[in-house]
Structures are given as C-alpha cells and as structure tokens.
Design a protein around this motif. Structure first.
Motif, PDB file in Angstrom:
ATOM      1  N   ILE A   7      -5.717  -5.566 -21.101  1.00  0.00           N
ATOM      2  CA  ILE A   7      -4.971  -6.001 -19.817  1.00  0.00           C
ATOM      3  C   ILE A   7      -4.234  -5.624 -19.372  1.00  0.00           C
ATOM      4  CG2 ILE A   7      -3.506  -8.315 -18.981  1.00  0.00           C
ATOM      5  CD1 ILE A   7      -4.846  -9.661 -21.199  1.00  0.00           C
ATOM      6  N   ILE A   8      -4.107  -4.768 -18.061  1.00  0.00           N
ATOM      7  CA  ILE A   8      -2.799  -3.543 -17.726  1.00  0.00           C
ATOM      8  C   ILE A   8      -1.804  -4.429 -16.936  1.00  0.00           C
ATOM      9  CG2 ILE A   8      -2.862  -1.447 -16.182  1.00  0.00           C
ATOM     10  CD1 ILE A   8      -4.600  -1.558 -19.056  1.00  0.00           C
ATOM     11  N   GLY A   9      -0.449  -4.020 -17.553  1.00  0.00           N
ATOM     12  CA  GLY A   9       0.511  -5.213 -16.886  1.00  0.00           C
ATOM     13  C   GLY A   9       1.075  -6.449 -17.785  1.00  0.00           C
ATOM     14  N   ALA A  10       2.174  -6.646 -18.400  1.00  0.00           N
ATOM     15  CA  ALA A  10       2.128  -7.138 -18.603  1.00  0.00           C
ATOM     16  C   ALA A  10       3.540  -8.209 -18.415  1.00  0.00           C
ATOM     17  CB  ALA A  10       3.510  -6.917 -19.876  1.00  0.00           C
ATOM     18  N   GLY A  11       3.380  -8.279 -16.777  1.00  0.00           N
ATOM     19  CA  GLY A  11       4.249  -9.788 -16.149  1.00  0.00           C
ATOM     20  C   GLY A  11       3.367 -11.021 -16.217  1.00  0.00           C
ATOM     21  N   PRO A  12       3.806 -11.438 -15.388  1.00  0.00           N
ATOM     22  CA  PRO A  12       3.215 -13.055 -15.958  1.00  0.00           C
ATOM     23  C   PRO A  12       1.969 -13.313 -16.157  1.00  0.00           C
ATOM     24  CG  PRO A  12       4.537 -13.024 -13.968  1.00  0.00           C
ATOM     25  CD  PRO A  12       4.727 -11.934 -14.440  1.00  0.00           C
ATOM     26  N   SER A  13       0.873 -12.653 -14.636  1.00  0.00           N
ATOM     27  CA  SER A  13      -0.605 -12.773 -15.025  1.00  0.00           C
ATOM     28  C   SER A  13      -1.151 -12.119 -16.221  1.00  0.00           C
ATOM     29  CB  SER A  13      -0.959 -12.093 -13.613  1.00  0.00           C
ATOM     30  OG  SER A  13      -0.171 -10.692 -13.370  1.00  0.00           O
ATOM     31  N   CYS A 158      -3.698  -6.457 -13.691  1.00  0.00           N
ATOM     32  CA  CYS A 158      -2.601  -7.326 -13.762  1.00  0.00           C
ATOM     33  C   CYS A 158      -1.309  -6.401 -13.711  1.00  0.00           C
ATOM     34  CB  CYS A 158      -2.797  -8.277 -14.348  1.00  0.00           C
ATOM     35  SG  CYS A 158      -3.895  -9.375 -14.964  1.00  0.00           S
ATOM     36  N   ASP A 159      -0.925  -5.637 -13.315  1.00  0.00           N
ATOM     37  CA  ASP A 159      -0.105  -4.546 -12.931  1.00  0.00           C
ATOM     38  C   ASP A 159       0.111  -4.072 -11.628  1.00  0.00           C
ATOM     39  OD1 ASP A 159      -2.365  -3.156 -12.062  1.00  0.00           O
ATOM     40  OD2 ASP A 159      -2.010  -0.854 -12.877  1.00  0.00           O
ATOM     41  N   GLY A 160       0.392  -5.029 -10.162  1.00  0.00           N
ATOM     42  CA  GLY A 160       1.307  -5.206  -9.819  1.00  0.00           C
ATOM     43  C   GLY A 160       0.701  -4.380  -8.191  1.00  0.00           C
ATOM     44  N   PHE A 161       1.143  -4.773  -7.143  1.00  0.00           N
ATOM     45  CA  PHE A 161       0.811  -3.846  -5.902  1.00  0.00           C
ATOM     46  C   PHE A 161       0.537  -2.301  -5.868  1.00  0.00           C
ATOM     47  CE2 PHE A 161       1.853  -1.900  -1.825  1.00  0.00           C
ATOM     48  CZ  PHE A 161       0.632  -2.665  -0.795  1.00  0.00           C
ATOM     49  N   HIS A 162       1.243  -1.532  -6.996  1.00  0.00           N
ATOM     50  CA  HIS A 162       1.263   0.196  -6.666  1.00  0.00           C
ATOM     51  C   HIS A 162       1.261   0.212  -8.933  1.00  0.00           C
ATOM     52  CE1 HIS A 162       4.426   0.620  -3.987  1.00  0.00           C
ATOM     53  NE2 HIS A 162       5.196  -0.564  -4.077  1.00  0.00           N
ATOM     54  N   GLY A 163      -0.026  -0.589  -9.117  1.00  0.00           N
ATOM     55  CA  GLY A 163      -0.487   0.038 -10.072  1.00  0.00           C
ATOM     56  C   GLY A 163      -1.710   0.593 -10.480  1.00  0.00           C
ATOM     57  N   VAL A 164      -2.142   1.204 -11.271  1.00  0.00           N
ATOM     58  CA  VAL A 164      -3.423   1.842 -11.155  1.00  0.00           C
ATOM     59  C   VAL A 164      -4.584   1.063 -11.006  1.00  0.00           C
ATOM     60  CG1 VAL A 164      -3.274   1.715 -13.849  1.00  0.00           C
ATOM     61  CG2 VAL A 164      -3.971   3.898 -13.439  1.00  0.00           C
ATOM     62  N   ALA A 284      -6.435  -8.794 -10.489  1.00  0.00           N
ATOM     63  CA  ALA A 284      -5.658 -10.111 -10.247  1.00  0.00           C
ATOM     64  C   ALA A 284      -4.030 -10.033  -9.812  1.00  0.00           C
ATOM     65  CB  ALA A 284      -6.054 -10.879 -11.479  1.00  0.00           C
ATOM     66  N   GLY A 285      -3.564 -11.136  -9.811  1.00  0.00           N
ATOM     67  CA  GLY A 285      -1.934 -10.800  -8.782  1.00  0.00           C
ATOM     68  C   GLY A 285      -2.166 -10.322  -7.702  1.00  0.00           C
ATOM     69  N   ASP A 286      -0.734  -9.160  -7.608  1.00  0.00           N
ATOM     70  CA  ASP A 286      -0.239  -8.766  -6.913  1.00  0.00           C
ATOM     71  C   ASP A 286      -1.070  -7.512  -6.779  1.00  0.00           C
ATOM     72  OD1 ASP A 286       1.412 -10.531  -6.618  1.00  0.00           O
ATOM     73  OD2 ASP A 286       3.543  -8.656  -7.079  1.00  0.00           O
ATOM     74  N   ALA A 287      -1.771  -6.667  -8.107  1.00  0.00           N
ATOM     75  CA  ALA A 287      -2.844  -5.940  -7.684  1.00  0.00           C
ATOM     76  C   ALA A 287      -3.905  -6.300  -6.658  1.00  0.00           C
ATOM     77  CB  ALA A 287      -3.243  -5.946  -8.848  1.00  0.00           C
ATOM     78  N   ALA A 288      -4.356  -7.428  -6.648  1.00  0.00           N
ATOM     79  CA  ALA A 288      -4.859  -7.311  -5.187  1.00  0.00           C
ATOM     80  C   ALA A 288      -5.020  -8.747  -4.108  1.00  0.00           C
ATOM     81  CB  ALA A 288      -6.451  -8.667  -5.862  1.00  0.00           C
ATOM     82  N   HIS A 289      -3.259  -9.229  -3.693  1.00  0.00           N
ATOM     83  CA  HIS A 289      -2.607  -9.647  -3.005  1.00  0.00           C
ATOM     84  C   HIS A 289      -0.944 -10.144  -2.895  1.00  0.00           C
ATOM     85  CE1 HIS A 289      -3.457 -12.870  -5.095  1.00  0.00           C
ATOM     86  NE2 HIS A 289      -4.563 -12.090  -5.932  1.00  0.00           N
ATOM     87  N   ILE A 290      -0.710  -9.988  -1.728  1.00  0.00           N
ATOM     88  CA  ILE A 290       0.064 -10.094  -1.631  1.00  0.00           C
ATOM     89  C   ILE A 290       1.164 -11.029  -0.130  1.00  0.00           C
ATOM     90  CG2 ILE A 290       2.983  -8.950  -0.806  1.00  0.00           C
ATOM     91  CD1 ILE A 290       1.890  -7.310  -2.902  1.00  0.00           C
ATOM     92  N   VAL A 291       1.907 -11.792  -0.280  1.00  0.00           N
ATOM     93  CA  VAL A 291       1.898 -13.152   1.023  1.00  0.00           C
ATOM     94  C   VAL A 291       3.763 -12.624   0.917  1.00  0.00           C
ATOM     95  CG1 VAL A 291       0.052 -14.807  -0.194  1.00  0.00           C
ATOM     96  CG2 VAL A 291       1.848 -15.316  -0.796  1.00  0.00           C
TER      97      VAL A 291
END
Length: 390
Positions: A7-13, A158-164, A284-291
């Motif tokens: 899992i890439i990213g230790a945010g909530p997702s 799961c590493d956000g909009f700017h993630g790898v 998953a999460g901001d890696a794929a979509h922003i609202v």
C-alpha cells in the motif's frame, strides 16, 4: 522482502485498507514518504457518511469516534438573508452524517496499526513501482540512504493527487477529466464554540461561506476568495469581518471569534482519472479523483474505493475469484462520478462565479428557492449528502 499487498500512502485510505485487510487475514505493508507527525498535521474535512462510519466500525477503530463525534441529523442553507434547514434524517428514512475530523480518523487508524504490530515504513524516499503488468509487482524505495525492494501480489496506490502511483500508470492507458474552479476557500480553524450545532452553507452576493466545526469547542469556517489572494493579507480581524458580512444578522451576532490556529487558501478542483486499475496496480482516493469540498465527499469517496478494493481482495484470497478485482474500476468510478456530479452541483449553486451576470444570479436564487420548497428536491439532496449506497 515480500507481502501480499503493498500500500502506497499512509493517509486515511491507505491505513483503512491496511486495517481491513488485516482483519481478513491478508498481509499488507504500507509505505509513506513523510513522517507520522507530518501525516497527522494535514488539516482536512470531517463530515463522514454512514457508509464510512460502518467501515471504521468493521475495521475496529470506531470506539473514540462514537465517544467524541457529533452526529448531525441535518444542516442549513442560507440565502437571501434567511436560513433553511435540510432535514437529512427525515428525508432519508433515518440516515445521518457524523462530524469527526480526518486527522482523528487517521490517528485512530495509526494507533490500531501500531497496536497490531503491522508494518508501516515512514520516510520512504524515491518510491518506484515496477512490473505491475505481471503477477509479481515490485516496489522499490530508499530509507536512510539504503535501497529496499518488496515483492507483492498487488499494489494499492493511496498516495494522493501528487503521488507516484498515478504517475506510474502508462500514459497511453490513462484518461483524465478535470475542471478547475476560478476561486478558492479561505479556511480558518479556531478554538471557539461553533456558531451553530449544525453546518451552515451560505450563498451570498459577496461569495460563498461555510460555518462548520471539528468538535463542540473547535470551529472551522470558510469564505470564498479569489485564487490570487495571499493568505498573509488576511488578518484574523479581516477574516471575521468578512465572514460576518456574509451571514444573516442573527448568526453574525452569535458568532464567537478568536485567534486562528490554522489559516490557508485551498483551490477547488474536480478531477477523475480513468481507469482506476492497471494490471495489478489499483488507484484509490485522491490518487484517482478530487472533488470540490462543497459536497463533503473527498474522504468519503476514498472510503468507498477502499470498500470495493478490500472486498475484491478478500474475494481473491478467500474464494480464489478475480471477479471483484476485475470489476473494481467500474464499480468505484460509478460512485465517483455520482459524487462528482453532486459536488459540482453544490458548488455551482452556492458560489459566485467571476462571469456571473444578473440572469445567472436570478437562476441561482430560483434553484435554491425550488430546492427548499420541493420535497423531491430535498430528498435528492439529502440522499446524496448522507451518501449513496456502495
């Protein structure tokens, strides 16, 4: 080093996925490029749909939430100087939302993972993803100058909009959709009692405003502002004066002001990447979509992605079936686009756009007038706000 899911990213997702997989007996390692204190310093929204609360309960991390969170049966929309209550519970047959900060969700998940002795690697630099088009994906990174590699069955980005993760997807297979809004939200966090026990969304000639909270003693307020504004130009006094000017007289009179403990300007964007699966790499999460935050869907959409992905992986390992894995992207995107539509609609209805003329403003008022006078319209709003079914 080997695991079943990296899992890439230790945010909530990422943390929620890790906790659910652990409860299913599936091994997962989480990689995070920042340290734990940085992860917890991110100030985000905190209106949780019932579906997300259910997932936190399933993951065994909802005890503090149920002790400290604020359960909301409704919220208010103010326009033309008057407040109008939206009865969420009544319109949806009993569904509500829960106000509990994203930071607190993250803290609970981090503590649960630590207590269970599960592996989270913080300060993982130069993360790269490899071979996810085959059956043995690999993740490489460096920590303290030492190179590392882990082999896995699946990678969850799961590493956000700017993630790898999204950046690693083949460009020829990726399609993106985006709308950037011509304004931002200036947000202030203060240790003051909320002006109301429920959220107040404000449509005003000077621009949108939102009265929200994190607890019974900590408030979160926003005002629409130009993207060109510098947050340093917004003193506390200027912010409170501007907020009061957009509130109805009764609410403005009741507002308790105080020093800002955090102040920032956030741009508004709608963004979707399709598909959300590339071989054995899943976004998953901001890696794929922003609202835009107007509809309170960002964190909840991340949770719905994790719902689909966690169940797909449980099915893969438990039933030796790839049906859920194969359907992940389509299932997740179906809900993503409905949330994008709702967030776009809320944003369009409540904000002042730079090119808005007198006709557009009358249409906006008519939309709001119709909304509060039509049970069908109120029900539609309430169903979307509390969260559509998974």
């Amino acid at each position: 080093m080997r695991t079943q899911v990296a899992i890439i990213g230790a945010g909530p997702s990422g943390l929620l996925l890790g906790q659910l997989l652990h409860s299913y007996g599936i091994d997962a390692v989480i990689l995070e490029r920042k340290d734990p204190d940085y992860v917890l310093s991110r100030i985000r929204a905190g209106v949780l749909e019932q579906g997300m609360v259910g997932l936190l309960e399933e993951a065994g991390v909802a005890a503090r939430l149920h002790q400290e969170a604020l359960v909301h049966d409704g919220f208010e929309i103010a326009f033309s100087g008057k407040r109008n209550r939206i009865d969420l519970k009544g319109a949806t047959g009993g569904k509500v939302v829960t106000v509990y900060g994203q930071t607190e969700v993250t803290r609970d998940l981090m503590e649960a993972r630590k207590t269970a002795g599960l592996t989270t690697i913080y300060d993982a630099a130069d993360v790269t993803l490899h071979d996810f088009d085959g059956e043995a994906p690999k993740v490489r990174w460096t920590k303290d100058g030492v190179s590392h590699e882990i082999t896995c069955d699946f990678i969850a980005g799961c590493d956000g909009f700017h993630g790898v993760s999204r950046q690693s997807a083949p460009a020829s297979s990726l399609q993106t959709f985006e709308r950037v809004y011509p304004f931002g939200w200036l947000g202030v966090l203060s240790d003051t009692p909320p002006v109301s026990h429920e959220l107040i969304y404000v449509n005003h000639t000077r621009g949108f405003a939102l009265c929200s909270m994190r607890s019974a003693h900590r408030s979160r307020y926003y005002v629409q502002c130009p993207l060109s504004d510098d947050v340093a130009e917004w003193s506390d006094a200027r912010f409170w004066d501007e907020l009061k000017s957009r509130l109805d007289p009764e609410t403005a009179h009741k507002l308790v002001t105080g020093p800002a403990i955090e102040k920032s300007i956030a741009p508004l964007r709608s963004f979707v990447a399709e598909p959300m699966r590339f071989g054995r790499l899943f976004l998953a999460g901001d890696a794929a979509h922003i609202v835009p935050p107007t509809g309170a869907k960002g964190l909840n959409l991340a949770a719905s992605d994790i719902y689909y992905l966690s169940r797909a992986m449980r099915e893969f390992y438990g039933e030796k079936s790839s049906a859920g894995i194969d359907a992940y992207s389509a299932n997740a995107l179906r809900r993503v686009w409905k949330a994008e539509r709702f967030s776009w609609w809320m944003t369009s209805m409540l904000h002042r756009f730079p090119d808005s003329d007198a006709f557009s403003q009358r249409i906006q008022t008519a939309e709001l007038d119709y909304l509060i006078s039509s049970q069908a319209a109120l029900t539609s709003l309430a169903e979307n706000y509390v969260g559509l079914p998974y």
